[in-house]
Design a protein around this motif. Structure first.
Motif, short mmCIF file in Angstrom:
data_model
loop_
_atom_site.label_atom_id
_atom_site.label_comp_id
_atom_site.label_asym_id
_atom_site.label_seq_id
_atom_site.Cartn_x
_atom_site.Cartn_y
_atom_site.Cartn_z
N ALA A 173 0.66 -1.16 -0.04
CA ALA A 173 0.02 0.13 0.05
C ALA A 173 0.77 1.57 -0.06
O ALA A 173 0.44 2.32 -0.88
N ALA A 174 1.92 1.02 0.32
CA ALA A 174 2.43 2.62 1.10
C ALA A 174 3.17 3.04 -0.50
O ALA A 174 3.88 3.91 -0.54
N GLN A 175 3.47 1.86 -1.67
CA GLN A 175 3.90 2.42 -2.33
C GLN A 175 2.68 3.08 -3.38
O GLN A 175 3.01 3.88 -4.32
N VAL B 27 3.79 6.08 3.56
CA VAL B 27 3.25 5.07 4.29
C VAL B 27 2.02 4.52 3.91
O VAL B 27 0.91 4.46 3.56
N GLY B 28 1.86 3.15 4.25
CA GLY B 28 0.75 2.59 4.56
C GLY B 28 0.02 1.59 5.49
O GLY B 28 1.03 1.38 5.71
N SER B 29 -1.04 1.38 5.18
CA SER B 29 -1.51 0.67 5.98
C SER B 29 -2.01 -0.09 5.76
O SER B 29 -2.78 -0.80 5.31
N ALA B 30 -2.20 -1.79 6.78
CA ALA B 30 -3.46 -3.01 6.27
C ALA B 30 -4.07 -2.56 7.91
O ALA B 30 -3.68 -3.61 8.38
N LEU B 31 -5.08 -3.36 7.65
CA LEU B 31 -6.03 -3.64 8.72
C LEU B 31 -6.50 -5.29 8.53
O LEU B 31 -7.50 -5.74 7.48
N ASP C 25 -12.43 -11.90 10.27
CA ASP C 25 -12.60 -13.32 9.01
C ASP C 25 -11.66 -13.47 7.74
O ASP C 25 -11.89 -13.60 7.23
N GLY C 26 -10.64 -12.64 8.38
CA GLY C 26 -9.46 -13.16 8.09
C GLY C 26 -9.10 -11.48 6.37
O GLY C 26 -8.02 -11.62 5.85
N ALA C 27 -10.33 -10.39 6.26
CA ALA C 27 -9.81 -9.82 5.15
C ALA C 27 -9.03 -8.77 5.50
O ALA C 27 -8.82 -8.36 6.72
N ILE C 28 -8.44 -8.30 4.83
CA ILE C 28 -7.38 -6.91 4.59
C ILE C 28 -7.92 -6.45 3.79
O ILE C 28 -7.76 -5.86 2.87
N VAL C 29 -7.85 -4.96 4.59
CA VAL C 29 -8.81 -3.09 3.76
C VAL C 29 -7.33 -2.60 3.99
O VAL C 29 -6.48 -2.46 5.06
N THR C 30 -6.94 -2.16 3.06
CA THR C 30 -5.44 -1.22 2.61
C THR C 30 -5.79 0.21 2.93
O THR C 30 -6.27 0.96 2.58
N ALA D 263 -3.63 16.83 5.03
CA ALA D 263 -3.48 15.01 4.55
C ALA D 263 -4.15 14.19 5.26
O ALA D 263 -4.57 14.90 6.80
N LEU D 264 -4.26 12.90 4.50
CA LEU D 264 -4.91 12.14 5.63
C LEU D 264 -3.99 10.96 5.43
O LEU D 264 -2.96 10.49 4.46
N CYS D 265 -3.89 10.43 6.52
CA CYS D 265 -3.16 9.20 7.21
C CYS D 265 -3.49 8.58 6.50
O CYS D 265 -4.54 7.61 5.70
N ALA D 266 -2.41 6.74 6.73
CA ALA D 266 -2.28 5.78 5.73
C ALA D 266 -4.33 4.99 6.47
O ALA D 266 -4.85 4.33 5.61
N GLU D 267 -3.64 5.21 8.03
CA GLU D 267 -4.75 3.88 9.23
C GLU D 267 -6.27 5.27 8.38
O GLU D 267 -7.42 4.17 8.30
N THR D 268 -6.40 6.53 8.58
CA THR D 268 -7.52 7.08 8.15
C THR D 268 -7.70 6.60 7.04
O THR D 268 -9.66 6.21 6.91
N ILE D 269 -7.00 6.40 5.70
CA ILE D 269 -7.93 6.01 4.72
C ILE D 269 -8.48 4.77 4.73
O ILE D 269 -9.80 4.49 4.36
#
Length: 139
Positions: free
Chosen positions: A19-21, A32-36, A40-45, A57-63
């Protein structure tokens, strides 16, 4: 705390690095990249998005949280990975800690936060990063 497999940990960290790329950081050059990770195994970046008006500016975690909410996710957050283009470990800023807490509180979880650097990963729970958080129960 939910037990998370080493495979899921590495998958989540890889998703944050990927995601940071896609960051838009023409002013700071700090991608910055973030992944949640959800139960259920889903990942949201998410990735940071800067603006010429720096305060917007918006942070990766906020997005990432915004995308998760848009998908209808209300709780179930078990882990977060955050990485950046700097030399050190990147932790969520105070605003992002609060935003992550709100999502986690909806499901009553205390997710593990993996703050990543190029060569190391720091592991803490959200409650360790944001003790005595203000949330829905505080109103």
């Amino acid at each position: 705390m939910t037990t998370i497999s080493a495979v899921d940990r590495e998958r989540l960290i890889a998703a944050a690095r990927s995601a940071a790329q896609h960051s838009y950081a023409p002013y700071s050059q700090f991608n910055v990249g973030s992944a949640l990770l959800f139960a259920d195994g889903a990942i949201v970046t998410g990735t940071n998005i800067e603006n010429a008006s720096y305060g917007l500016a918006l942070c990766a975690e906020t997005i990432a949280v915004g995308k998760a909410m848009e998908q209808g996710r209300r709780g179930g957050l078990v882990a977060v990975a955050v990485t950046g283009s700097g030399d050190g470990v990147v932790t969520p800023c105070g605003r992002c800690r609060q935003i992550l807490f709100e999502l986690a509180a909806l499901g009553g979880t205390d997710p593990v936060i993996w703050s990543c650097g190029p060569d190391s990963v720091q592991e803490k729970t959200l409650s360790e990063l944001l003790p005595d958080a203000f949330g829905p129960g505080s109103l």
